[in-house]
Write a protein that holds these residues in place. Structure first.
Motif: not given
Length: 189
Positions: A82, A84, A98, A137, A141
């Motif tokens: 996952d 961004v 996302w 980020r 994740a």
């Protein structure tokens, strides 16, 4: 009369698949379906021939992601996470969201040579609420994947202590009371 497998129009199936799909060569998009165009807000003609960098919030994230996934694609032939991504155009131009990305290398020895990638927009259930840096980020994740600080550090090529610093920053940004609360808030966005 039932349709045989020979009657299936694979191009139509690719174009109308409910999940975004991209065929790539050397990290450049050579074909994509309609769902990818809708997700990123651009017509197919604007994506074909472009590198995936166009879909990332920054050039730095694009480069680091490419470096991170190469050894995994070499070893397993597939990769998923996952991350961004960024909408390219349309009414949500520049919006980050996302996205679950899965890829398969057609040649493990040269994983970026040719690949098949899928993109699933997670924004409906996992909005990007806090302003995070690229590294935050990445750490977020991995935290959502249940990795420890040592495992995250190894994956990102940084020390586990540096990961802990990012974890503290994330806890502050999400006003989390502990690790479990942070993960829960990250999952909700």
């Amino acid at each position: 009369m039932t349709a045989s497998v020979h009657d299936i129009d694979y191009r139509l199936a690719f174009d109308l698949a409910p999940i975004g799909m991209v065929l790539s060569r050397n990290r450049t998009m050579v074909d994509c379906n309609q769902r990818v165009c809708e997700m990123f807000g651009v017509p197919r003609e604007q994506l074909i021939g472009q590198t995936f960098q166009l879909l990332y919030p920054s050039a730095d994230e694009y480069e680091r992601t490419g470096q991170r996934i190469t050894p995994i694609l070499n070893a397993k032939g597939v990769y998923a996470d996952d991350r961004v991504m960024k909408r390219v155009d349309g009414r949500f131009k520049g919006e980050t969201f996302w996205c679950h990305v899965t890829g398969r290398a057609l040649n493990r020895d040269a994983p970026h040579e040719a690949g098949i990638w899928t993109f699933e927009d997670l924004s409906a259930r996992k909005p990007v609420k806090a302003e995070l840096t690229a590294r935050e980020r990445e750490v977020a994740a991995h935290l959502m994947d249940g990795l420890t600080s040592k495992e995250i550090g190894k994956s990102l090529g940084i020390s586990h202590r540096t990961v802990e610093i990012y974890r503290v920053k994330l806890m502050r940004k999400y006003q989390a009371s502990g690790a479990a609360d942070l993960i829960q808030k990250l999952m909700r966005g």
